[in-house]
Design a protein around this motif. Structure first.
Motif, PDB file in Angstrom:
ATOM      1  N   PRO A  94      -5.116  22.697 -16.078  1.00 49.88           N
ATOM      2  CA  PRO A  94      -4.635  22.089 -17.321  1.00 49.88           C
ATOM      3  C   PRO A  94      -5.125  20.657 -17.529  1.00 49.88           C
ATOM      4  N   ARG A  95      -5.184  19.876 -16.465  1.00 52.39           N
ATOM      5  CA  ARG A  95      -5.669  18.490 -16.607  1.00 52.39           C
ATOM      6  C   ARG A  95      -7.140  18.452 -17.011  1.00 52.39           C
ATOM      7  N   LYS A 113      -7.381  19.398 -20.699  1.00 56.43           N
ATOM      8  CA  LYS A 113      -6.921  18.288 -21.556  1.00 56.43           C
ATOM      9  C   LYS A 113      -7.945  17.162 -21.596  1.00 56.43           C
ATOM     10  N   GLN A 114      -8.565  16.860 -20.451  1.00 55.37           N
ATOM     11  CA  GLN A 114      -9.614  15.831 -20.428  1.00 55.37           C
ATOM     12  C   GLN A 114     -10.811  16.271 -21.268  1.00 55.37           C
ATOM     13  N   VAL A 174     -10.789  18.314 -23.851  1.00 54.15           N
ATOM     14  CA  VAL A 174     -10.409  18.199 -25.256  1.00 54.15           C
ATOM     15  C   VAL A 174     -10.511  16.750 -25.721  1.00 54.15           C
ATOM     16  N   ALA A 175     -10.027  15.831 -24.917  1.00 52.07           N
ATOM     17  CA  ALA A 175     -10.097  14.410 -25.275  1.00 52.07           C
ATOM     18  C   ALA A 175     -11.550  13.953 -25.419  1.00 52.07           C
ATOM     19  N   LEU A 228      -1.489  25.657 -23.664  1.00 53.22           N
ATOM     20  CA  LEU A 228      -2.042  24.336 -23.980  1.00 53.22           C
ATOM     21  C   LEU A 228      -2.286  24.139 -25.472  1.00 53.22           C
TER      22      LEU A 228
END
Length: 134
Positions: free
Chosen positions: A78-79, A82-83, A85-86, A116
């Protein structure tokens, strides 16, 4: 990742993979991330941005996500996502697209992306070798 997926029947060239990752690091529209736990790389995610074929909006396409087996039940995946996506949004992506073409734990991977905030928009179909039907 290669050995665990449907791609295990295909040639694996570590140099080609290294060159691909290097290129994604160097080009403006590439993304290459790693997850490090206690000084060891335990995961990675690579992808690229490209315009839609029908217009100029950018989409980010995930090429590969890999997490070491012992870290698959934690927050590494998940991290990384998310990174990614950012980074994709920072580079101007209006859409982020992932697909599980490997056939690896499709339901579990699908649940992760839904959790997510991703939507399930379609399917991936493949035809290998000379298996064309009429």
């Amino acid at each position: 990742m290669h050995a665990e997926s449907k791609y295990r029947c295909y040639n694996f060239d570590p140099l080609k993979l290294a060159n691909t990752i290097s290129e994604l690091i160097e080009v403006k529209k590439g993304i290459a991330l790693v997850a490090v736990v206690q000084g060891k790389i335990v995961g990675g995610l690579i992808g690229y941005l490209a315009e839609h074929y029908f217009g100029c909006d950018l989409a980010a396409y995930g090429l590969a996500l890999f997490i070491d087996a012992e870290h698959r039940n934690g927050m590494v995946g998940p991290r990384l996502i998310k990174q990614y996506v950012a980074h994709a949004r920072d580079k101007g992506a209006s859409e982020i697209v992932f697909s599980n073409t490997t056939g690896y734990e499709m339901e579990r991977v699908g649940r992760l992306f839904l959790r997510l905030g991703f939507s399930h928009d379609g399917y991936v179909f493949s035809l290998n070798g000379n298996a064309i039907t009429e």
